[in-house]
Design a protein around this motif. Structure first.
Motif, PDB file in Angstrom:
ATOM      1  N   ASP A   1       0.804  -1.214   0.000  1.00 54.93           N
ATOM      2  CA  ASP A   1       0.000   0.000   0.000  1.00 54.93           C
ATOM      3  C   ASP A   1       0.847   1.279   0.000  1.00 54.93           C
ATOM      4  O   ASP A   1       1.713   1.475   0.838  1.00 54.93           O
ATOM      5  CB  ASP A   1      -0.912  -0.016   1.212  1.00 54.93           C
ATOM      6  N   GLU A   2       0.518   2.128  -0.956  1.00 51.28           N
ATOM      7  CA  GLU A   2       1.306   3.350  -1.132  1.00 51.28           C
ATOM      8  C   GLU A   2       1.218   4.249   0.101  1.00 51.28           C
ATOM      9  O   GLU A   2       2.187   4.870   0.521  1.00 51.28           O
ATOM     10  CB  GLU A   2       0.765   4.099  -2.346  1.00 51.28           C
ATOM     11  N   ARG A   3       0.012   4.289   0.689  1.00 49.25           N
ATOM     12  CA  ARG A   3      -0.186   5.138   1.851  1.00 49.25           C
ATOM     13  C   ARG A   3       0.682   4.685   3.021  1.00 49.25           C
ATOM     14  O   ARG A   3       1.257   5.496   3.750  1.00 49.25           O
ATOM     15  CB  ARG A   3      -1.664   5.065   2.238  1.00 49.25           C
TER      16      ARG A   3
ATOM     17  N   LEU B   1       4.204   5.748   2.600  1.00 51.11           N
ATOM     18  CA  LEU B   1       4.363   7.153   2.956  1.00 51.11           C
ATOM     19  C   LEU B   1       4.404   7.318   4.479  1.00 51.11           C
ATOM     20  O   LEU B   1       5.240   8.062   5.019  1.00 51.11           O
ATOM     21  CB  LEU B   1       3.215   7.961   2.347  1.00 51.11           C
ATOM     22  N   LEU B   2       3.519   6.599   5.182  1.00 52.49           N
ATOM     23  CA  LEU B   2       3.469   6.729   6.638  1.00 52.49           C
ATOM     24  C   LEU B   2       4.769   6.237   7.279  1.00 52.49           C
ATOM     25  O   LEU B   2       5.260   6.831   8.225  1.00 52.49           O
ATOM     26  CB  LEU B   2       2.278   5.953   7.209  1.00 52.49           C
TER      27      LEU B   2
ATOM     28  N   PHE C   1       0.458  14.075   6.198  1.00 47.80           N
ATOM     29  CA  PHE C   1       0.298  13.056   5.150  1.00 47.80           C
ATOM     30  C   PHE C   1      -0.509  11.840   5.609  1.00 47.80           C
ATOM     31  O   PHE C   1      -1.030  11.109   4.780  1.00 47.80           O
ATOM     32  CB  PHE C   1       1.664  12.625   4.614  1.00 47.80           C
ATOM     33  N   GLY C   2      -0.582  11.595   6.929  1.00 45.88           N
ATOM     34  CA  GLY C   2      -1.394  10.496   7.422  1.00 45.88           C
ATOM     35  C   GLY C   2      -2.837  10.944   7.606  1.00 45.88           C
ATOM     36  O   GLY C   2      -3.764  10.368   7.041  1.00 45.88           O
TER      37      GLY C   2
ATOM     38  N   LEU D   1      -6.575   4.058  10.821  1.00 45.59           N
ATOM     39  CA  LEU D   1      -5.953   3.927   9.498  1.00 45.59           C
ATOM     40  C   LEU D   1      -4.875   2.835   9.525  1.00 45.59           C
ATOM     41  O   LEU D   1      -4.834   1.951   8.664  1.00 45.59           O
ATOM     42  CB  LEU D   1      -5.349   5.275   9.084  1.00 45.59           C
TER      43      LEU D   1
ATOM     44  N   LEU E   1      -4.537  -0.738   7.469  1.00 51.40           N
ATOM     45  CA  LEU E   1      -3.417  -1.015   6.565  1.00 51.40           C
ATOM     46  C   LEU E   1      -2.611  -2.231   7.014  1.00 51.40           C
ATOM     47  O   LEU E   1      -2.035  -2.934   6.194  1.00 51.40           O
ATOM     48  CB  LEU E   1      -2.498   0.211   6.469  1.00 51.40           C
TER      49      LEU E   1
ATOM     50  N   GLY F   1      -3.950  13.948   6.783  1.00 55.21           N
ATOM     51  CA  GLY F   1      -4.365  14.834   5.702  1.00 55.21           C
ATOM     52  C   GLY F   1      -4.748  16.242   6.153  1.00 55.21           C
ATOM     53  O   GLY F   1      -5.501  16.932   5.476  1.00 55.21           O
TER      54      GLY F   1
END
Lengths: 117, 314
Positions: B14-16, B19-20, B40-41, B128, B132, B43
């Motif tokens: 997962d791209e998110r 990033l996290l 970024f987490g 979140l 994930l 938003g």
């Protein structure tokens, strides 16, 4: 990316090592260099002479003064460095973990800049 | 905690999530990690993060810019850690989330005692992460902990913003649906495996409708202290031991804590309460003075002054 692995440590502790201690340390650095070679990550590296041998130049305008000793008088001094190639910071950290030294600072190398002239 | 992440080319695709993990890289400062997670987490906009951190917007803008520059220059990868590296990196990430939560739950500075929006954002991040990385019990435990603590937010201070201790809180102002949700998460977990789990079990005891089982709370804190060697845990353990009926044993648990936590008003504040119970009033007066010198939020200062008056100490 290229990274410098800057090795810091307590100079007194380095100097007080006995022959066996020095041989052990050298052997571990040889193993580290072998590891770098296997991963095609070795770009250079040297051990520095003790900081007592350092000379510091300071320029103020046109004036250059030359003094004895390292730039920063700190308990932990720069003792040597490696230049390595690594895909990213995590890869550099993984390699630096293998160094048999107390403190290793990882600094990315800036690619050569062009003056434009 | 034992299940490896799902097998796919990048470890966790997962791209998110990538990033996290980059936002919580240990090479970033703690401040930067928290701000990046909110940006970024969760938003949030820079202005919103600045408000949550009580700093001017340009300050937060500069902090985020510096952090992004460090990510690019240092070569921090947008990559989830390897299976071997996951527990450590997940630990850092959960710590970032919990620090955000605790700053919201018990503000360390400013006129407000708690900032529920910040705590709420931390819980959203917890959900979140749970989506994930569904196999990770530690995330579930942290989420349960945060939800159980947050469920008491409306009862933790009165209409004038004064701190209300657990024993005096109006149970009717607790969010019982949230408590049920937190307890439900806890039921999904096996025997206590980590720190968040033990803390969540303590929070669950404090959320029960009946009287608190203080001996059990004291035991959970003892387990937690063995695991963490944390002076803050020892302080809480001392409170639980006192409530379980042994104020003298509690007082001896405080020995040396003032040196380990020299900036905390809570050590002398707890000492003052214990000395009051033991009717050692002169020492209690000194402890109240020490706590008042260190306390930093207005609401907690008011609470200390009120407690001192109640005891007739001046």
């Amino acid at each position: 990316m290229e990274y410098a692995l800057l090795i810091y440590g307590d100079e007194k502790a380095w100097e007080s090592r006995d022959e066996a201690g020095i041989r052990e340390n050298v052997a571990r650095h040889e193993r580290f260099m072998t590891l770098l070679a296997e991963r095609d990550a070795m770009r250079g590296g040297k051990e520095l002479a003790p900081s007592g041998s350092a000379t510091t130049l300071r320029r103020r305008g046109d004036d250059v003064s030359v003094t004895d000793g390292p730039f920063a008088e700190t308990a932990e001094v720069l003792g040597g460095f490696y230049l390595i190639e690594a895909a990213d910071l995590d890869a550099a950290i993984e390699l630096a973990r293998e160094l048999p030294e107390g403190v290793v600072e990882i600094r990315p190398i800036v690619p050569p800049r062009k003056s434009g002239s | 905690m034992t299940d490896p992440p799902r097998e796919d080319p990048g470890g966790i695709a997962d791209e998110r999530l990538r990033l996290l993990f980059a936002c919580c890289h240990p090479a970033l400062s703690a401040d930067a990690r928290a701000a990046l997670m909110l940006r970024f987490g969760a938003g949030l906009k820079t202005a919103e993060i600045a408000r949550l951190f009580l700093v001017p917007e340009p300050t937060m803008f500069a902090r985020l810019t510096r952090a992004k520059a460090k990510m690019a220059q240092a070569g921090i990868p947008l990559r989830a850690p390897s299976a071997a590296g996951l527990p450590g990196r997940l630990g850092v990430m959960l710590k970032v989330v919990y620090l955000l939560f605790t700053e919201g739950y018990r503000a360390t500075s400013g006129p407000e005692l708690q900032r529920p929006q910040l705590a709420g954002e931390a819980i959203r991040l917890g959900y979140l992460l749970g989506e994930l990385l569904p196999e990770q019990d530690e995330i579930v435990a942290l989420l349960a902990l945060m939800i159980l603590q947050h469920a008491r937010r409306d009862a933790r201070f009165d209409g004038e913003g004064r701190l209300v201790l657990l024993a005096d809180q109006e149970r009717g102002r607790w969010r019982h649906d949230e408590i049920e949700r937190g307890l439900g998460l806890l039921r999904r977990l096996g025997p206590p495996a980590g720190e968040y789990h033990l803390q969540a079990l303590i929070a669950a005891e404090h959320s029960s409708a009946g009287p608190t089982d203080w001996p059990r709370v004291a035991q959970l804190y003892a387990d937690l202290e063995r695991r963490t060697a944390s002076p803050v845990v020892r302080l809480n353990r001392a409170v639980a031991v006192a409530e379980a009926g042994s104020p003298e044993a509690a007082l001896s648990l405080l020995d040396g804590l003032g040196k380990t936590l020299p900036a905390s008003h809570l050590v002398p504040a707890v000492r003052a309460e214990l000395l009051c119970r033991l009717d050692r009033r002169e020492e209690a007066a000194d402890a109240f003075d020490a706590a008042l010198r260190l306390v930093r939020t207005d609401a907690e200062r008011a609470h200390l002054l009120r407690r001192r008056d109640d005891e007739g100490i001046r």
